[in-house]
Design an enzyme around this catalytic site. Structure first.
Site, short mmCIF file in Angstrom:
data_model
loop_
_atom_site.label_atom_id
_atom_site.label_comp_id
_atom_site.label_asym_id
_atom_site.label_seq_id
_atom_site.Cartn_x
_atom_site.Cartn_y
_atom_site.Cartn_z
N LYS A 272 0.85 -1.20 0.00
CA LYS A 272 0.00 0.00 0.00
C LYS A 272 0.88 1.24 0.00
O LYS A 272 2.03 1.21 0.45
CB LYS A 272 -0.87 0.03 1.27
CG LYS A 272 -2.02 -0.96 1.30
CD LYS A 272 -2.79 -0.82 2.61
CE LYS A 272 -3.86 -1.90 2.77
NZ LYS A 272 -5.00 -1.74 1.88
N GLU A 344 -5.98 -9.81 1.40
CA GLU A 344 -5.56 -10.87 2.32
C GLU A 344 -6.66 -11.28 3.28
O GLU A 344 -6.67 -12.42 3.76
CB GLU A 344 -4.32 -10.41 3.11
CG GLU A 344 -4.59 -9.54 4.36
CD GLU A 344 -5.25 -8.20 4.07
OE1 GLU A 344 -5.22 -7.76 2.90
OE2 GLU A 344 -5.83 -7.59 4.99
N ARG A 346 -9.83 -11.92 2.88
CA ARG A 346 -10.67 -13.02 2.41
C ARG A 346 -9.92 -14.35 2.48
O ARG A 346 -10.53 -15.41 2.62
CB ARG A 346 -11.18 -12.72 0.99
CG ARG A 346 -10.11 -12.57 -0.03
CD ARG A 346 -10.58 -11.83 -1.29
NE ARG A 346 -10.65 -10.39 -1.07
CZ ARG A 346 -11.05 -9.51 -1.97
NH1 ARG A 346 -11.44 -9.91 -3.17
NH2 ARG A 346 -11.08 -8.23 -1.71
N1 BES Z 1 -7.90 -3.91 4.94
C1 BES Z 1 -8.16 -3.57 3.60
C2 BES Z 1 -9.52 -2.89 3.40
C3 BES Z 1 -9.72 -1.56 4.06
C4 BES Z 1 -9.60 -0.39 3.35
C5 BES Z 1 -10.10 -1.47 5.39
C6 BES Z 1 -9.81 0.83 3.95
C7 BES Z 1 -10.32 -0.25 6.00
C8 BES Z 1 -10.18 0.90 5.27
C9 BES Z 1 -8.13 -4.81 2.73
O1 BES Z 1 -7.28 -5.82 3.13
C10 BES Z 1 -7.68 -4.39 1.36
O2 BES Z 1 -6.58 -3.96 1.26
N2 BES Z 1 -8.57 -4.51 0.39
C11 BES Z 1 -8.26 -4.15 -0.95
C12 BES Z 1 -8.79 -5.25 -1.84
C13 BES Z 1 -8.32 -5.15 -3.27
C14 BES Z 1 -6.82 -5.35 -3.34
C15 BES Z 1 -9.04 -6.19 -4.08
C16 BES Z 1 -8.95 -2.83 -1.23
O3 BES Z 1 -10.04 -2.59 -0.73
O4 BES Z 1 -8.35 -2.02 -1.94
ZN ZN Z 2 -6.86 -5.89 5.11
MN MN Z 3 -5.33 -5.59 2.41
#
Ligand code: BES
Ligand code: ZN
Ligand code: MN
Length: 491
Positions: A272, A344, A346
């Site tokens: 990220k 991750e 899921r």
């Molecule tokens: N933990 C994040 C989701 C999240 C985003 C939680 C903002 C709280 C606030 C999750 O693991 C994630 O990174 N999801 C990705 C999925 C994508 C790579 C398919 C996302 O939402 O961008």
């Molecule tokens: Zn996450």
């Molecule tokens: Mn994530």
């Protein structure tokens, strides 16, 4: 914070602050009118002058009032009486508690709002939750605390019946549970990692009489939780899976609560940006919500069978991290192609949900800060609800409704399954586009619950407050603890 209940007339109460509520454009309720008589109709005059309107969350402090025993008086606006609901009363009390706890207020007395359509029990419940929310702080590591919760809080009711005392005890247990969840989410990730979370869960389990089981890496391997282990691979912190059991329901069916516990989500090799990583200590909020709810369910001795499953990992990049293109064999035998290591949650839930099925859960609710897409769809205050069973979905929605927590159902049409089709494995861990991202994640989870009625709550929005507002500090919100306890109570 010690809470008690009394039915003393308001003007006789000796306290640092006495708090009374007024409804918008309405006559004063009986006990407040009696108090106002002792005040020489001060409140009535301030209303006439337009200084007190009664709008929701309006605060009017009155210093050195004469004719009453309290040192100071705070008049709280409650909004229109005919629109009063759980969340409104909770919000008004939270604003009040946040404001008063900014300074020392050892003895606080509060008149419970009268005259709405809410039951006395709901009023106590909403008020106490507001008090806990408004006095909790994200500043766990400040050298000098900026928030001082009152030592003693007296709630004043027209009659302090036995059932009201029971409501108070229940509300206090739930309020403390929500604060536990807030605290866990607010802990810095250097202190909150899978092992430390599991230790805290064990301590709590022993205190409240829950059976606890903690699986370490070798046990996770023996249990075939390869997807969970793959996510944990990149981190120096080993994973854990915690199971808490509450069995006071005899032969009744078992409810399983499953929580995503990514104690820090860097994204892994699909790293990220700083901007997106900055709040990712919150990614264990699902597990923290389950732990908070299990603590309350145990303390309330609810006559039900509930198990709480917390999947705990840290998602980090390293030479050992899982790679894009890796294919993981999950606990139930299905294979997942990893196309983004940042999807991750899921993966760990796939194994945790399959575990819940194997533990003979009759119904499942999972909670996860799963997708940014859910925030895009519903904003930051509403959870996404997805289910494989309309009836069970409606039950969870109703539980949330009853305690002022909002979720909104998103569809799970079979066509969405195509989004996670893989060329090489049974499925892939991303939807391939940004469209319907919350749903494609849920479609993957659905593959791991067999035919057990299951609800997935995507709490990426409501679990975490980016900014402070009048009702709470920023950080962990403790939301959905109440819903889970309500669900267990009505299960
Ligand atoms: N933990 C994040 C989701 C999240 C985003 C939680 C903002 C709280 C606030 C999750 O693991 C994630 O990174 N999801 C990705 C999925 C994508 C790579 C398919 C996302 O939402 O961008
Ligand atoms: Zn996450
Ligand atoms: Mn994530």
């Amino acid at each position: 914070m010690h809470l008690s209940l009394q039915s003393t007339p308001l003007h006789e109460i000796a306290a640092d602050w006495l708090v009374v509520g007024v409804w918008e454009k309405d006559t004063l309720s009986e006990s407040v009118a009696q108090l106002d008589a002792k005040l020489g109709s001060l409140i009535a005059r301030l209303r006439e002058q337009g200084d007190i309107v009664g709008k929701a969350k309006e605060l009017t402090p009155i210093y050195q009032p004469t004719g009453i025993a309290a040192k100071r008086l705070l008049v709280v606006g409650l909004g229109p009486r005919d629109k009063a609901d759980f969340a409104g009363v909770l919000g008004a009390f939270a604003v009040m508690a946040k404001s008063l706890s900014a300074k020392a207020c050892p003895r606080l007395a509060i008149a419970l709002p009268q005259g709405s359509s809410l039951s006395d029990e709901a009023v106590v419940q909403a008020s106490v939750h507001g008090l806990f929310q408004g006095t909790s702080t994200a500043g766990l590591r400040k050298s000098k605390t900026e928030r001082t919760p009152p030592d003693a809080i007296t709630l004043l009711a027209s009659s302090a019946s036995g059932s009201l005392h029971t409501s108070l005890r229940r509300a206090e247990i739930e309020g403390r549970a929500a604060n536990l969840t807030r605290e866990l989410v607010n802990m810095p990730p250097c202190d909150m990692y899978p092992e430390s979370f599991a230790e805290r869960a064990s301590t709590i389990a022993n205190q409240v009489g829950l059976t606890v089981r903690v699986l370490d890496e070798s046990q996770l391997l023996a249990e075939r939780m390869n997807a969970l282990l793959a996510v944990a691979c990149g981190s120096d912190r080993p994973p854990r899976l915690v199971t808490l059991e509450h069995r006071l329901g005899g032969a009744k069916p078992t409810l399983a609560l499953v929580g995503k516990g990514v104690t820090f989500d860097s994204g892994g090799l699909s790293l990220k940006s700083t901007e997106h990583m900055i709040d990712m200590k919150c990614d264990m909020a699902g597990a923290a919500t389950v732990l908070g709810a299990m603590q309350a369910i145990a303390e309330l001795k609810l006559p039900v069978n509930v198990i709480g499953i917390m999947a705990l990992v840290e998602n980090m990049p390293s030479g050992k991290a899982m790679k894009l293109g890796d294919v993981l064999k999950t606990r139930n035998g299905k294979t997942i192609e990893v196309l983004n290591t940042d999807a991750e949650g899921r993966l760990i839930l796939a194994d945790a949900l399959a575990y819940a099925v194997d533990l003979k859960a009759a119904n499942i609710v999972d909670l996860a800060t799963l997708t940014g897409a859910c925030l895009v769809a519903l904003g930051s205050d509403v959870a996404g609800l997805m289910t494989n069973n309309a009836g069970w979905g409606a039950k969870v929605l109703a539980a949330g409704e009853a305690v002022g927590e909002r979720a909104w159902q998103l569809p799970m049409f079979p066509q969405y399954r195509e989004m996670i089709k893989s060329d090489v494995a049974d499925m892939r861990n991303t939807g391939g586009s940004r469209y319907a991202g919350a749903i494609s994640a849920a479609k993957l989870l659905e593959e791991f619950v067999a035919d057990v009625p299951w609800v997935h709550l995507d709490i990426a929005g409501p679990a975490w407050a980016e900014r402070e507002n009048a009702t709470r500090e920023s950080g962990g919100t403790g939301s959905f603890v109440r819903t889970l306890v309500e669900l267990a109570r009505t299960y």
